[in-house]
Design a protein around this motif. Sequence first.
Motif, PDB file in Angstrom:
ATOM      1  N   GLU A 115     -10.675  -2.594  -3.220  1.00 17.92           N
ATOM      2  CA  GLU A 115      -9.802  -1.795  -4.071  1.00 17.92           C
ATOM      3  C   GLU A 115     -10.553  -1.279  -5.288  1.00 17.92           C
ATOM      4  O   GLU A 115     -10.375  -0.106  -5.677  1.00 17.92           O
TER       5      GLU A 115
ATOM      6  N   GLU B  14     -12.730   1.555  -4.109  1.00 15.23           N
ATOM      7  CA  GLU B  14     -11.931   2.754  -3.860  1.00 15.23           C
ATOM      8  C   GLU B  14     -11.555   3.435  -5.165  1.00 15.23           C
ATOM      9  O   GLU B  14     -11.618   4.656  -5.276  1.00 15.23           O
ATOM     10  N   GLN B  15     -11.186   2.649  -6.163  1.00 12.15           N
ATOM     11  CA  GLN B  15     -10.803   3.208  -7.458  1.00 12.15           C
ATOM     12  C   GLN B  15     -11.999   3.870  -8.138  1.00 12.15           C
ATOM     13  O   GLN B  15     -11.874   4.939  -8.716  1.00 12.15           O
TER      14      GLN B  15
ATOM     15  N   PHE C 273       0.840  -1.177   0.000  1.00  9.61           N
ATOM     16  CA  PHE C 273       0.000   0.000   0.000  1.00  9.61           C
ATOM     17  C   PHE C 273       0.883   1.237   0.000  1.00  9.61           C
ATOM     18  O   PHE C 273       2.034   1.191   0.380  1.00  9.61           O
TER      19      PHE C 273
ATOM     20  N   THR D 168      -9.978   0.697   5.245  1.00 11.82           N
ATOM     21  CA  THR D 168      -9.913  -0.334   4.202  1.00 11.82           C
ATOM     22  C   THR D 168      -9.608  -1.674   4.854  1.00 11.82           C
ATOM     23  O   THR D 168      -9.129  -1.739   5.992  1.00 11.82           O
TER      24      THR D 168
ATOM     25  N   GLU E 197     -10.534  -7.926  -0.535  1.00 10.97           N
ATOM     26  CA  GLU E 197      -9.537  -6.891  -0.830  1.00 10.97           C
ATOM     27  C   GLU E 197      -9.685  -6.379  -2.261  1.00 10.97           C
ATOM     28  O   GLU E 197      -9.650  -5.175  -2.495  1.00 10.97           O
TER      29      GLU E 197
ATOM     30  N   TRP F 254      -7.451   5.185   4.829  1.00 10.97           N
ATOM     31  CA  TRP F 254      -6.744   3.904   4.679  1.00 10.97           C
ATOM     32  C   TRP F 254      -7.086   2.957   5.821  1.00 10.97           C
ATOM     33  O   TRP F 254      -7.257   1.759   5.617  1.00 10.97           O
TER      34      TRP F 254
ATOM     35  N   GLN G 239      -7.232  -3.792   4.071  1.00  6.92           N
ATOM     36  CA  GLN G 239      -5.781  -3.895   4.285  1.00  6.92           C
ATOM     37  C   GLN G 239      -5.347  -3.057   5.481  1.00  6.92           C
ATOM     38  O   GLN G 239      -4.525  -3.487   6.277  1.00  6.92           O
TER      39      GLN G 239
END
Length: 172
Positions: free
Chosen positions: A164, A167-168, A2, A17, A160, A14, A19
Amino acid sequence: MFAVPKNLREFMAWSKTHQGKKLIRFSLSSVITTGVSFSTILIVYGFHIITGIIGATLFGNLLATIPSYYLSRAWAWGKRGRSHFRKEVVPYLLMSFAGIAFSLLGALFVKHLVHTHHWSHLIDTGLVGGVNVLSFAIFWVLKVLLFNRIFHTDKLHAIEVHLEEEEQSGRS
């Protein structure tokens, strides 16, 4: 891996998330078990229950291995049920014993210092505990990388990937 958060806002995002939560949980479990090891060493060496630096260091670290395994496996990586001996327990023990061996090298150094200087037992005890914490700090990053592979599950990987992707798409 990350990207390192650049400010508090990025860190807070973060930390929410998958992760981020996993790494924070692993960090906290490491803090807890380091506290177990440190406290045990201070008690058994400081109160002369185990008079040798090497023996006290070994005892404290072996004792801390038990909660460390369960906290890492269950809390940080979310694994439940029976442990797989070859894929989880053996690699965990090998890495733990490597960390303990490294801490014993630190203990040998402290033993030399204690025997060549005539400090109070209180200073000696603090030095024994402090060098042990430093030794385990060196292994921490390696443990994160290895344990992430050991306790990895397909379900976690899928989550995960999904997070991700969310988030993108949220940043576009």
